[in-house]
Design an enzyme around this catalytic site. Sequence first.
Site, short mmCIF file in Angstrom:
data_model
loop_
_atom_site.label_atom_id
_atom_site.label_comp_id
_atom_site.label_asym_id
_atom_site.label_seq_id
_atom_site.Cartn_x
_atom_site.Cartn_y
_atom_site.Cartn_z
N SER A 22 8.93 70.56 8.14
CA SER A 22 9.83 69.53 7.62
C SER A 22 9.75 68.25 8.45
O SER A 22 10.01 67.16 7.95
CB SER A 22 11.27 70.05 7.60
OG SER A 22 11.39 71.18 6.76
N GLU A 24 7.70 71.23 -0.13
CA GLU A 24 8.15 69.86 -0.47
C GLU A 24 9.56 69.60 0.04
O GLU A 24 10.32 68.83 -0.55
CB GLU A 24 8.08 69.60 -1.98
CG GLU A 24 6.68 69.39 -2.51
CD GLU A 24 6.07 68.06 -2.10
OE1 GLU A 24 6.82 67.14 -1.74
OE2 GLU A 24 4.83 67.95 -2.14
#
Length: 378
Positions: A131, A363
């Site tokens: 992330s 994502e």
Amino acid sequence: MSFQLSGEQEAIRSAVREFAEEEIAPVAREHDESGEYPADLRREAAEYDFVAPNIPTEYGGAGMDTLSSALVTEELWRADPGIGSAVGSAGFGSNMIVEYGDEWMKEEWLPPIAAGESASASAISEPAHGSNVAGIETRAEKDGDEYVLNGNKMWITNGTVADIAVVMTKTDPGAGHQGITAFLVPTDTDGFSTEKIDNKLGIRASDLAEVLLDDVRVPEENVVGEVNQGFYQLMDFFAAGRTSVAAQAVGAAQGALDAAREYAGEREQFDQPIAEFQAIRHKLAEMATNVDAARSLTYRAATHVEAGDDDAVRFASMAKLFASEHAVDVADEAIQVFGGAGYVTDHPAERYYRDARITKIYEGTSEIQKNIIADNIL
């Protein structure tokens, strides 16, 4: 806000659904069990413009808008998330080339990607940095008119099947996110090696790999966009990427619902189909409601992303969060409808359950999406 599809979009959805039901669904279980990458199906899908549909028509693509592309993704995943992922991700990184690549990059690489002859990858994540994109450690050091890349990328879709990769590197290590640069790297370049990751929970037909960069030399003309602007360039595509994952989740959820509804009409207990029992009917009703709610939010996100307005980031994160969380819930309930039959590979319920789970992770995890949404509304 209305999301009535245009006639062209309805035609796109019908065409993808027909292709997916005839070509993908019959071999879904086979590819899930073997983990074989469906290269032939990728090329076949490209004949109908279902591979990288965002690529402009002047480079051999369909030039679809964000919502139309989401429809393609949704229908591919509805038939089978594993093969849907493999086909739908064949153009990973092509958005960066379309938007920021030099003309030679577009002319050389976009047509074969759109034609299904080549696949691309986007190498961002690393073993210690998922992330936290700003924390990547892969380096690119200038040496004359070349850059030398060294580092380790992890969880790279298409890692072993891609012909090119857009690789995010640090060109100014002390500058944090302001020192990141994107490079276009042919995967047959000396020092570029991959190791396939096979032990995945789901989407097993999709190729996943670790990428090693050992003194990989690329000419300075392979910089995609501008030096030290890679992070900002990447941010331009996160909303579109998250909307695409939301569409994946909607497709997986719809596929699980379809399977559960069909089984409920066929399976009999106490001399009647189990679809006649209120407990099953209520499950199906809740599943259908959540699928349609996720679809509406995803389509809304797609319209904002296409418009490029200030709400795009918020709605993309909302769509990904809601659709992915509910895809897992719907798939879980589908297994419950199947009962014991849902726990074995004889039926697709368990496959949708395994496949849907990834949408909560890549994502940007669900937790990251909540942070983004909170930042926006506060």
